[in-house]
Design an enzyme around this catalytic site. Sequence first.
Site, short mmCIF file in Angstrom:
data_model
loop_
_atom_site.label_atom_id
_atom_site.label_comp_id
_atom_site.label_asym_id
_atom_site.label_seq_id
_atom_site.Cartn_x
_atom_site.Cartn_y
_atom_site.Cartn_z
N ARG A 25 1.14 -1.33 0.51
CA ARG A 25 0.04 -0.04 0.05
C ARG A 25 0.61 0.92 -0.03
NH1 ARG A 25 -3.84 -0.11 4.29
NH2 ARG A 25 -4.66 1.84 3.85
N HIS A 51 -6.92 8.32 11.90
CA HIS A 51 -7.03 7.10 11.16
C HIS A 51 -5.19 6.93 11.26
CE1 HIS A 51 -11.10 5.28 10.08
NE2 HIS A 51 -11.18 5.95 11.08
N SER A 54 -17.72 5.89 3.19
CA SER A 54 -19.11 4.99 2.80
C SER A 54 -19.73 4.91 3.75
CB SER A 54 -18.91 3.84 2.49
OG SER A 54 -18.26 2.50 3.30
N ASN A 78 -20.68 11.34 -3.15
CA ASN A 78 -20.21 10.50 -3.61
C ASN A 78 -20.69 9.87 -5.04
OD1 ASN A 78 -19.73 7.29 -3.30
ND2 ASN A 78 -19.50 7.76 -0.57
P1 NAD Z 1 -14.83 3.64 2.80
O1 NAD Z 1 -15.79 3.24 3.39
O2 NAD Z 1 -14.51 5.76 3.53
O3 NAD Z 1 -15.25 3.94 1.20
C1 NAD Z 1 -14.99 4.52 0.00
C2 NAD Z 1 -16.00 5.83 -0.72
O4 NAD Z 1 -15.61 6.07 -1.68
C3 NAD Z 1 -17.17 4.66 -0.47
O5 NAD Z 1 -19.05 4.90 -0.72
C4 NAD Z 1 -17.78 4.61 -2.34
O6 NAD Z 1 -18.10 5.02 -3.25
C5 NAD Z 1 -16.85 6.54 -2.42
N1 NAD Z 1 -15.69 6.74 -4.15
C6 NAD Z 1 -15.49 5.75 -4.51
N2 NAD Z 1 -15.12 6.08 -5.38
C7 NAD Z 1 -15.16 7.51 -5.19
C8 NAD Z 1 -14.73 8.91 -5.62
N3 NAD Z 1 -14.10 8.60 -7.27
N4 NAD Z 1 -15.62 9.63 -5.71
C9 NAD Z 1 -16.45 10.56 -4.53
N5 NAD Z 1 -16.73 8.72 -3.71
C10 NAD Z 1 -15.97 7.83 -3.74
O7 NAD Z 1 -13.45 3.32 2.36
P2 NAD Z 1 -12.84 2.01 2.65
O8 NAD Z 1 -12.16 1.59 1.44
O9 NAD Z 1 -14.69 0.84 3.13
O10 NAD Z 1 -12.08 2.29 4.01
C11 NAD Z 1 -12.95 1.86 5.35
C12 NAD Z 1 -11.00 2.18 6.33
O11 NAD Z 1 -10.20 2.62 5.88
C13 NAD Z 1 -11.40 4.10 5.88
O12 NAD Z 1 -11.21 4.51 7.31
C14 NAD Z 1 -11.30 4.50 4.87
O13 NAD Z 1 -9.84 6.06 5.40
C15 NAD Z 1 -9.80 3.41 5.50
N6 NAD Z 1 -8.96 3.51 3.96
C16 NAD Z 1 -7.77 4.33 3.48
C17 NAD Z 1 -7.39 4.31 2.25
C18 NAD Z 1 -6.08 5.48 2.21
O14 NAD Z 1 -5.47 6.34 2.82
N7 NAD Z 1 -6.33 6.12 0.71
C19 NAD Z 1 -7.57 3.74 1.12
C20 NAD Z 1 -8.06 2.03 1.59
C21 NAD Z 1 -8.82 2.57 3.29
#
Ligand code: NAD
Length: 245
Positions: A68, A117, A187, A211
């Site tokens: 990652r 987080h 989400s 979203n």
């Molecule tokens: P999440 O539960 O926050 O869900 C992701 C959301 O983003 C969904 O509702 C989806 O519909 C929406 N989405 C997807 N693409 C999009 C776009 N282009 N524009 C707007 N909305 C969009 O995320 P998760 O992946 O289930 O992660 C859960 C936990 O893990 C959280 O704390 C999250 O922040 C962390 N996580 C962080 C990262 C990172 O740092 N980039 C990546 C993965 C997970």
Amino acid sequence: MSFEVAVNRLANARSLAIITGAGISAESGIPTFRGKDGLWRNYRAEDLATPEAFERSPKTVWEWYEMRREICAKAKPNEAHLSIADMENHFDDFLLITQNVDGLHTRAGSKKVLEIHGNIWKARCMKCKNVFEVKDVPLKENPVKCQCGSIARPHIVWFGEKYEPGILEKAIDFLSKTDFLIVVGTSGMVTTPIYLAQTADEAGAYIVDVNIEPSLITGLADFFLQGKAGSALPHLWNKSKEIRK
Ligand code: NAD
Ligand code: ZN
């Protein structure tokens, strides 16, 4: 509730809070956990981002983070991250609360940010609790070690763990006074953002949910801005900025 109302309310807001989740970084090439790219060696994130997984095999957990970290190192902040950094310059009263660990908000220039987080570029000693930066990709040693000689873990809040003392209180304190909240790419499967958004709602804030599809936050929102964060959010902000005094 129309887009124009949201634009006007944002233009006239005194205080602005933002909550971001993994969706804001999707267009930067960082997969969300629940999207189709969320699996790694047949493990789900929920099986790796836990204290039990780290106890079983620190090396495996660090290998997953290494994968990652490689993705995060290659990723660049997108237009949504940049818009949020710009918003901060136009509000004296501003707070960004992110669930993301990728560090893209600070790379985009955001300063008033709570990383609730944790951060993928930091490690924490299992013994002396020292928190330190680990920037190497790939890692020099796995598992990562602290200068005291003990094993260190990623400085991240895992599933089932408590938040850093005081950090949610800071978020809640701000949200209970703000008059505008934008939630982006979240989400609500991890329920903290719902609770945070409720706090703002009870305080009478106007809430916009950005979203690609309805989320567990959408029901709380005054306006659901459906679209990709990288285009929808700059569109909203640029329109508001034009009329903001
Ligand atoms: P999440 O539960 O926050 O869900 C992701 C959301 O983003 C969904 O509702 C989806 O519909 C929406 N989405 C997807 N693409 C999009 C776009 N282009 N524009 C707007 N909305 C969009 O995320 P998760 O992946 O289930 O992660 C859960 C936990 O893990 C959280 O704390 C999250 O922040 C962390 N996580 C962080 C990262 C990172 O740092 N980039 C990546 C993965 C997970
Ligand atoms: Zn130590």
